[in-house]
Design a protein around this motif. Structure first.
Motif, PDB file in Angstrom:
ATOM      1  N   PRO A  12       0.877  -1.199  -0.044  1.00  0.00           N
ATOM      2  CA  PRO A  12      -0.101  -0.159   0.029  1.00  0.00           C
ATOM      3  C   PRO A  12       0.891   1.269  -0.104  1.00  0.00           C
ATOM      4  CG  PRO A  12      -0.247  -1.266   2.070  1.00  0.00           C
ATOM      5  CD  PRO A  12       0.375  -2.171   1.058  1.00  0.00           C
ATOM      6  N   GLN A  13       2.126   1.304   0.475  1.00  0.00           N
ATOM      7  CA  GLN A  13       2.743   2.424   0.534  1.00  0.00           C
ATOM      8  C   GLN A  13       3.577   2.737  -0.623  1.00  0.00           C
ATOM      9  OE1 GLN A  13       5.532   1.878   3.795  1.00  0.00           O
ATOM     10  NE2 GLN A  13       3.736   2.269   5.411  1.00  0.00           N
ATOM     11  N   ARG A  14       3.528   1.829  -1.698  1.00  0.00           N
ATOM     12  CA  ARG A  14       4.318   2.067  -3.057  1.00  0.00           C
ATOM     13  C   ARG A  14       3.068   2.348  -4.204  1.00  0.00           C
ATOM     14  NH1 ARG A  14       9.112   0.509  -3.605  1.00  0.00           N
ATOM     15  NH2 ARG A  14       8.855   0.537  -5.704  1.00  0.00           N
ATOM     16  N   ARG A  15       1.713   2.753  -3.704  1.00  0.00           N
ATOM     17  CA  ARG A  15       0.709   2.969  -4.479  1.00  0.00           C
ATOM     18  C   ARG A  15       0.985   4.611  -4.829  1.00  0.00           C
ATOM     19  NH1 ARG A  15      -4.746   0.021  -2.031  1.00  0.00           N
ATOM     20  NH2 ARG A  15      -3.927  -2.169  -2.468  1.00  0.00           N
ATOM     21  N   LYS A  16       1.170   4.759  -6.132  1.00  0.00           N
ATOM     22  CA  LYS A  16       1.323   5.815  -6.773  1.00  0.00           C
ATOM     23  C   LYS A  16       0.354   6.613  -7.677  1.00  0.00           C
ATOM     24  CE  LYS A  16       6.082   6.069  -5.265  1.00  0.00           C
ATOM     25  NZ  LYS A  16       7.641   6.090  -5.796  1.00  0.00           N
ATOM     26  N   SER A  17       0.372   7.716  -7.950  1.00  0.00           N
ATOM     27  CA  SER A  17      -0.491   8.157  -8.966  1.00  0.00           C
ATOM     28  C   SER A  17       0.540   9.088 -10.042  1.00  0.00           C
ATOM     29  CB  SER A  17      -1.556   9.317  -8.807  1.00  0.00           C
ATOM     30  OG  SER A  17      -2.363   8.559  -7.877  1.00  0.00           O
ATOM     31  N   CYS A  18      -0.048   9.302 -11.463  1.00  0.00           N
ATOM     32  CA  CYS A  18       0.834   9.632 -12.423  1.00  0.00           C
ATOM     33  C   CYS A  18      -0.042  11.135 -12.781  1.00  0.00           C
ATOM     34  CB  CYS A  18       1.291   9.012 -13.611  1.00  0.00           C
ATOM     35  SG  CYS A  18       2.135   9.744 -14.849  1.00  0.00           S
ATOM     36  N   ILE A  19       0.670  12.381 -12.650  1.00  0.00           N
ATOM     37  CA  ILE A  19      -0.225  13.486 -12.930  1.00  0.00           C
ATOM     38  C   ILE A  19       0.634  14.217 -14.172  1.00  0.00           C
ATOM     39  CG2 ILE A  19      -1.262  15.658 -12.263  1.00  0.00           C
ATOM     40  CD1 ILE A  19      -1.223  14.790  -9.375  1.00  0.00           C
ATOM     41  N   LEU A  20      -0.068  14.203 -15.196  1.00  0.00           N
ATOM     42  CA  LEU A  20       0.649  14.815 -16.184  1.00  0.00           C
ATOM     43  C   LEU A  20       0.024  16.300 -16.499  1.00  0.00           C
ATOM     44  CD1 LEU A  20       2.729  14.951 -18.902  1.00  0.00           C
ATOM     45  CD2 LEU A  20       0.700  13.969 -20.280  1.00  0.00           C
ATOM     46  N   LEU A  21       0.827  17.419 -16.567  1.00  0.00           N
ATOM     47  CA  LEU A  21       0.418  18.714 -16.858  1.00  0.00           C
ATOM     48  C   LEU A  21       0.931  19.193 -18.214  1.00  0.00           C
ATOM     49  CD1 LEU A  21       1.483  20.673 -13.545  1.00  0.00           C
ATOM     50  CD2 LEU A  21      -0.927  19.449 -14.241  1.00  0.00           C
ATOM     51  N   TRP A  22      -0.086  18.945 -19.136  1.00  0.00           N
ATOM     52  CA  TRP A  22       0.049  19.228 -20.500  1.00  0.00           C
ATOM     53  C   TRP A  22      -0.174  20.673 -21.036  1.00  0.00           C
ATOM     54  CZ3 TRP A  22       2.722  16.589 -23.882  1.00  0.00           C
ATOM     55  CH2 TRP A  22       2.800  16.877 -25.255  1.00  0.00           C
ATOM     56  N   MET A  23       0.927  21.529 -21.199  1.00  0.00           N
ATOM     57  CA  MET A  23       0.711  22.904 -21.280  1.00  0.00           C
ATOM     58  C   MET A  23       1.010  23.372 -22.898  1.00  0.00           C
ATOM     59  SD  MET A  23       2.599  24.197 -17.987  1.00  0.00           S
ATOM     60  CE  MET A  23       2.277  23.505 -16.259  1.00  0.00           C
ATOM     61  N   ASN A  24      -0.158  23.438 -23.592  1.00  0.00           N
ATOM     62  CA  ASN A  24       0.137  23.879 -24.827  1.00  0.00           C
ATOM     63  C   ASN A  24       0.560  25.259 -24.954  1.00  0.00           C
ATOM     64  OD1 ASN A  24      -1.127  21.713 -26.647  1.00  0.00           O
ATOM     65  ND2 ASN A  24      -2.777  21.934 -25.227  1.00  0.00           N
ATOM     66  N   GLY A  25       1.557  25.439 -25.777  1.00  0.00           N
ATOM     67  CA  GLY A  25       1.966  26.920 -25.843  1.00  0.00           C
ATOM     68  C   GLY A  25       2.674  27.472 -24.613  1.00  0.00           C
ATOM     69  N   GLY A  26       3.271  26.390 -23.972  1.00  0.00           N
ATOM     70  CA  GLY A  26       4.052  26.796 -22.559  1.00  0.00           C
ATOM     71  C   GLY A  26       5.434  27.446 -23.062  1.00  0.00           C
ATOM     72  N   GLY A  84      -1.452   8.062 -19.960  1.00  0.00           N
ATOM     73  CA  GLY A  84      -2.525   7.875 -18.936  1.00  0.00           C
ATOM     74  C   GLY A  84      -3.147   6.295 -19.373  1.00  0.00           C
ATOM     75  N   SER A  85      -3.332   5.876 -20.390  1.00  0.00           N
ATOM     76  CA  SER A  85      -3.911   4.567 -20.709  1.00  0.00           C
ATOM     77  C   SER A  85      -2.809   3.544 -20.452  1.00  0.00           C
ATOM     78  CB  SER A  85      -4.234   4.587 -22.331  1.00  0.00           C
ATOM     79  OG  SER A  85      -5.229   5.478 -22.428  1.00  0.00           O
ATOM     80  N   LEU A  86      -1.533   3.740 -20.422  1.00  0.00           N
ATOM     81  CA  LEU A  86      -0.453   2.776 -19.981  1.00  0.00           C
ATOM     82  C   LEU A  86      -0.573   2.795 -18.566  1.00  0.00           C
ATOM     83  CD1 LEU A  86       2.286   3.887 -22.542  1.00  0.00           C
ATOM     84  CD2 LEU A  86       1.117   1.741 -22.784  1.00  0.00           C
ATOM     85  N   VAL A  87      -0.570   4.158 -17.933  1.00  0.00           N
ATOM     86  CA  VAL A  87      -0.359   3.662 -16.299  1.00  0.00           C
ATOM     87  C   VAL A  87      -1.841   2.905 -15.839  1.00  0.00           C
ATOM     88  CG1 VAL A  87      -0.707   5.142 -14.242  1.00  0.00           C
ATOM     89  CG2 VAL A  87       0.934   5.808 -16.318  1.00  0.00           C
ATOM     90  N   ALA A  88      -3.043   3.708 -16.567  1.00  0.00           N
ATOM     91  CA  ALA A  88      -4.026   2.546 -16.060  1.00  0.00           C
ATOM     92  C   ALA A  88      -4.281   1.279 -16.535  1.00  0.00           C
ATOM     93  CB  ALA A  88      -5.284   3.122 -17.003  1.00  0.00           C
ATOM     94  N   HIS A  89      -3.563   0.924 -17.600  1.00  0.00           N
ATOM     95  CA  HIS A  89      -3.324  -0.574 -17.888  1.00  0.00           C
ATOM     96  C   HIS A  89      -2.458  -1.478 -16.959  1.00  0.00           C
ATOM     97  CE1 HIS A  89      -1.645  -4.046 -20.229  1.00  0.00           C
ATOM     98  NE2 HIS A  89      -2.932  -4.199 -20.666  1.00  0.00           N
ATOM     99  N   GLU A  90      -1.335  -0.780 -16.636  1.00  0.00           N
ATOM    100  CA  GLU A  90      -0.343  -1.451 -15.780  1.00  0.00           C
ATOM    101  C   GLU A  90      -0.555  -1.399 -14.448  1.00  0.00           C
ATOM    102  OE1 GLU A  90       2.322  -3.361 -16.905  1.00  0.00           O
ATOM    103  OE2 GLU A  90       1.566  -2.996 -19.215  1.00  0.00           O
ATOM    104  N   LEU A  91      -0.949  -0.380 -13.676  1.00  0.00           N
ATOM    105  CA  LEU A  91      -1.308  -0.081 -12.509  1.00  0.00           C
ATOM    106  C   LEU A  91      -2.771   0.083 -11.902  1.00  0.00           C
ATOM    107  CD1 LEU A  91       1.611   2.484 -11.848  1.00  0.00           C
ATOM    108  CD2 LEU A  91       1.711  -0.096 -11.476  1.00  0.00           C
TER     109      LEU A  91
END
Length: 269
Positions: free
Chosen positions: A47-61, A142-149
């Motif tokens: 349980p302590q290794r459960r993580k989330s992946c947050i991608l901030l996709w900034m168009n024109g950053g 995001g789909s890869l992370v959802a599929h694997e984790l």
């Protein structure tokens, strides 16, 4: 974390430290088959290794040459000055002092390059790891992370995309060959308009639609309709089994699960 032997004649339990010690000594080198898989699976489920992946996709950053890779003294360098971060030797832009203070928690990649100048193709490359080629549709991160984790029994979707700007490359935001069951729940779908720019009613723009049944539909009626839908789906699948019908059924079941749980309050953005 402890590890159980899967062989029929072994009922021992080893800690990770014991396993490494015995492996180094060659005691269990003869029987690695199955052990590595169990060790990895047990570690991933901790349980302590459960993580989330947050991608901030900034168009024109802002450019990397104005933020994290200034290239001082170079002909292509930006106009700003560098400042020291909390990690010796790593310097970033003077206008990012709060980020500089958190540098020990970051992994700054300065080696990534591409010769792709088309925005749509570059978006696809960065979000999937592949350039568009032929009929193969590759899954977005995001789909890869959802599929694997991801947890298929989770009340909340394993992949959520908030106000995606898909104008340049719609396929760069999809599940690709992983299938619709790993597609994102899109919150605040802007279609192919430039994001939420110009909008002020964010409570409505960033709202998950149709989580509640219409007021004129009672709970009993809603349950009856869901039961009827399931009967029709089972009948159809019995005669037309395949990936598309199964994915369609999975999407509806996920939506129903989300409607029935208090966890949906997570989307009150």
């Amino acid at each position: 974390m402890r590890l159980s032997c899967r062989t029929p004649d072994c009922d021992a339990r080893l800690s990770r430290r014991d396993w490494l010690r015995l492996s180094t000594a060659g005691v269990i080198g003869w029987s690695l088959s199955g052990w590595l898989e169990v060790l990895a699976d047990s570690t991933a489920r901790h349980p302590q290794r459960r993580k989330s992946c947050i991608l901030l996709w900034m168009n024109g950053g802002p450019s990397q040459m104005d933020t994290f890779d200034l290239k001082p003294g170079h002909a292509n360098g930006g106009p700003f000055q560098e400042i020291q971060t909390s990690v010796p030797g790593i310097r970033i832009c003077e206008h990012l002092p709060k980020i500089a203070a958190q540098a020990e928690h970051m992994a700054i990649v300065r080696s990534m390059t591409t010769k792709e100048g088309d925005h749509g193709r570059a978006t696809y490359l960065l979000r999937t790891g592949y350039l568009p080629q032929g009929p193969v549709q590759y899954p977005t991160l995001g789909s890869l992370v959802a599929h694997e984790l991801g947890d298929r029994q989770s009340e909340l979707p394993n992949f959520v995309s908030i106000a995606p700007y898909r104008f340049l490359s719609q396929s760069a935001y999809g599940p690709g060959f992983l299938g619709p069951q790993h597609a994102p729940l899109i919150v605040g779908d802007t279609g192919f308009n430039p994001g939420l720019m110009g909008q002020t009613n964010y409570d409505q723009a960033l709202k998950v639609q149709d989580l509640q049944p219409p007021r004129e539909v009672s709970p009993a009626q809603a349950e009856g309709r869901i039961g009827l839908l399931r009967d029709m789906q089972r009948d159809f699948l019995s005669r037309h089994a395949g990936i598309s019908p199964t994915s369609h059924q999975t999407a509806y079941e996920r939506a129903i699960r989300l409607m029935r749980t208090d966890a949906a309050r997570a989307f009150e953005l």
